[in-house]
Design an enzyme around this catalytic site. Structure first.
Site, PDB file in Angstrom:
ATOM      1  N   LEU A  33      -3.288  16.967  30.061  1.00  0.00           N
ATOM      2  CA  LEU A  33      -3.556  16.133  28.674  1.00  0.00           C
ATOM      3  C   LEU A  33      -2.683  14.946  28.732  1.00  0.00           C
ATOM      4  O   LEU A  33      -1.310  14.887  29.487  1.00  0.00           O
ATOM      5  CB  LEU A  33      -3.037  17.072  27.605  1.00  0.00           C
ATOM      6  CG  LEU A  33      -3.997  18.450  27.414  1.00  0.00           C
ATOM      7  CD1 LEU A  33      -3.331  19.053  26.287  1.00  0.00           C
ATOM      8  CD2 LEU A  33      -5.467  17.912  27.143  1.00  0.00           C
ATOM      9  N   GLY A  36      -3.756  10.089  24.822  1.00  0.00           N
ATOM     10  CA  GLY A  36      -4.867  10.213  24.115  1.00  0.00           C
ATOM     11  C   GLY A  36      -5.435  11.028  23.467  1.00  0.00           C
ATOM     12  O   GLY A  36      -5.882  11.450  22.315  1.00  0.00           O
ATOM     13  N   HIS A  37      -5.183  12.434  24.361  1.00  0.00           N
ATOM     14  CA  HIS A  37      -5.635  13.788  23.779  1.00  0.00           C
ATOM     15  C   HIS A  37      -4.811  14.075  22.637  1.00  0.00           C
ATOM     16  O   HIS A  37      -5.292  14.505  21.603  1.00  0.00           O
ATOM     17  CB  HIS A  37      -5.455  14.809  25.038  1.00  0.00           C
ATOM     18  CG  HIS A  37      -6.284  15.047  26.065  1.00  0.00           C
ATOM     19  ND1 HIS A  37      -5.738  14.315  27.177  1.00  0.00           N
ATOM     20  CD2 HIS A  37      -7.529  14.864  26.080  1.00  0.00           C
ATOM     21  CE1 HIS A  37      -6.876  14.501  28.203  1.00  0.00           C
ATOM     22  NE2 HIS A  37      -7.984  14.683  27.628  1.00  0.00           N
ATOM     23  N   GLY A 148     -13.044  11.273  22.395  1.00  0.00           N
ATOM     24  CA  GLY A 148     -12.204   9.890  22.485  1.00  0.00           C
ATOM     25  C   GLY A 148     -13.539   9.125  22.765  1.00  0.00           C
ATOM     26  O   GLY A 148     -14.504   9.394  23.369  1.00  0.00           O
TER      27      GLY A 148
END
Ligand code: PAF
Length: 280
Positions: A33, A36-37, A148
Site C-alpha cells: 500500500l 494513493g491507496h 484508483g
C-alpha cells in the site's frame, strides 16, 4: 481494526453490520500500500460507516508468472498503515479458499472494453480482475467500492461488471496520486532501481506534453511525437501510447464534440511495467 482471512467470518460480520443500517465501503487491493491507496481508504471512511480493505495478490490476473512471483508483499507495513488510517476491517483471504481449490478465471465480455489497450497486451488480465472483484463484491456486499484512476481501464470494466451482474454497488473512481516528480504512485515503483526511478517521471512528463499539444496537433501527430520521445530514451521502452474515448476506450482518430478523451501509456523499465494516463 480487525484482520479476517475466512470468507464466512467476513461475510457474516459485514452482513450483520449492514442489516443494522451500517453502510460499507470496500477498497480491493493487492497490498504494498502507498498514499494513493490510503487516500481511497480515507474517502471511504468519510463516506461510509464501515471501511473494509481487501489485500490479496490475485494470481489469475497476472499474464506472466515472473510478474506474480516478484509482486511486492509488505503485509506488516500495510496493516500498520491501515490501522493508522482508521480502517475497520482488513480481509486477507487465502488463494485456495477464495478460488475453492481451482485457481482459474471466469470468462467475461465487458462490451468490448476488455479488448482495448491492456486487454491487447495482457492476455486474460481482465478475466482475472473481473473474477476476483466479483468474488469480493459477493462476499462483502459493499454499498460503495473505490478504485484508483491509474488503472482507468480497470475502473471502467468494474463499472461494467456491476451493471452486467446487476449488483447494487456504487463504483467510485479516485484521482491518481503522484510522487513530487510526477510519477504515478504504484506498488511496482518499489521494484525500480535507482536509475529507473530517476528516469520514470519521464512517463508523466511526456503525458503532460502530449496534453499541451492537444490544442494545436492532431491525435496522429501526438502519437508519432510520443513514439519518437521513447525511441530516443535509453532505459524506458514504450509498449503503447493511445488516445482513447473515455466511455468506450476505443482508439480515437480525431476529436468529436461532446466526447471525453484520455491518453493512456504503458512503458517498460527493463521488466517492470508501468502504466499511467491523463485526461485530455
Ligand atoms: O487494482 C488492483 O490492485 C487489482 O487489480 C484489484 C482491483 C485489487 C483486483 O485484484
Amino acid at each position: 481494526m480487525k484482520v479476517i482471512s475466512e470468507i464466512r467470518e467476513i461475510s457474516n460480520t459485514l452482513s450483520r453490520l449492514k442489516s443494522s443500517n451500517n453502510t460499507i465501503g470496500l477498497i480491493p487491493t493487492m497490498g504494498a500500500l502507498h498514499k494513493g491507496h490510503i487516500s481511497l481508504v480515507e474517502k471511504s471512511i468519510a463516506e461510509n460507516d464501515i471501511t473494509v480493505v481487501s489485500i490479496f495478490v490475485n494470481p489469475t490476473q497476472f499474464d506472466k508468472q515472473e510478474d506474480l512471483t516478484n509482486y511486492p508483499i509488505t503485509i506488516e507495513k500495510d496493516l500498520e498503515l491501515l490501522e493508522k488510517s482508521g480502517c475497520d476491517f482488513v480481509f486477507t483471504p487465502k488463494a485456495n479458499e477464495i478460488y475453492d481449490n481451482n485457481i482459474s478465471s471466469q470468462k467475461f465480455l465487458f462490451d468490448g472494453l476488455e479488448q482495448q489497450m491492456e486487454g491487447k497486451h495482457r492476455a486474460g488480465h481482465f478475466d482475472g480482475v473481473g473474477t476476483i472483484v466479483k468474488k469480493f463484491f459477493l462476499i462483502t456486499m459493499p454499498n460503495i467500492a473505490y478504485f484508483g484512476e491509474k488503472d482507468f481501464q480497470q475502473l471502467q470494466i468494474i463499472k461494467k461488471l456491476v451493471e452486467l451482474e446487476k449488483l447494487d454497488i456504487k463504483i467510485i473512481g479516485c484521482p491518481i496520486h503522484r510522487e513530487e516528480d510526477g510519477l504515478a504512485m504504484s506498488s511496482r515503483n518499489t521494484r525500480l532501481t535507482d536509475q529507473q526511478r530517476k528516469d520514470a517521471p519521464f512517463i508523466y512528463k511526456t503525458l503532460k506534453e502530449a496534453q499541451n499539444k492537444i490544442a494545436k496537433h492532431s491525435f496522429t501527430e501526438i502519437n508519432s511525437w510520443v513514439s519518437e520521445q521513447f525511441k530516443k530514451h535509453k532505459t524506458l521502452n514504450l509498449e503503447y501510447f493511445e488516445i482513447a474515448e473515455e466511455d468506450t476506450l476505443k482508439t480515437a482518430i480525431k476529436r468529436e464534440n461532446n466526447k471525453k478523451y484520455r491518453a493512456f501509456i504503458a512503458v517498460f523499465a527493463d521488466k517492470i511495467r508501468l502504466i499511467d494516463n491523463i485526461s485530455l
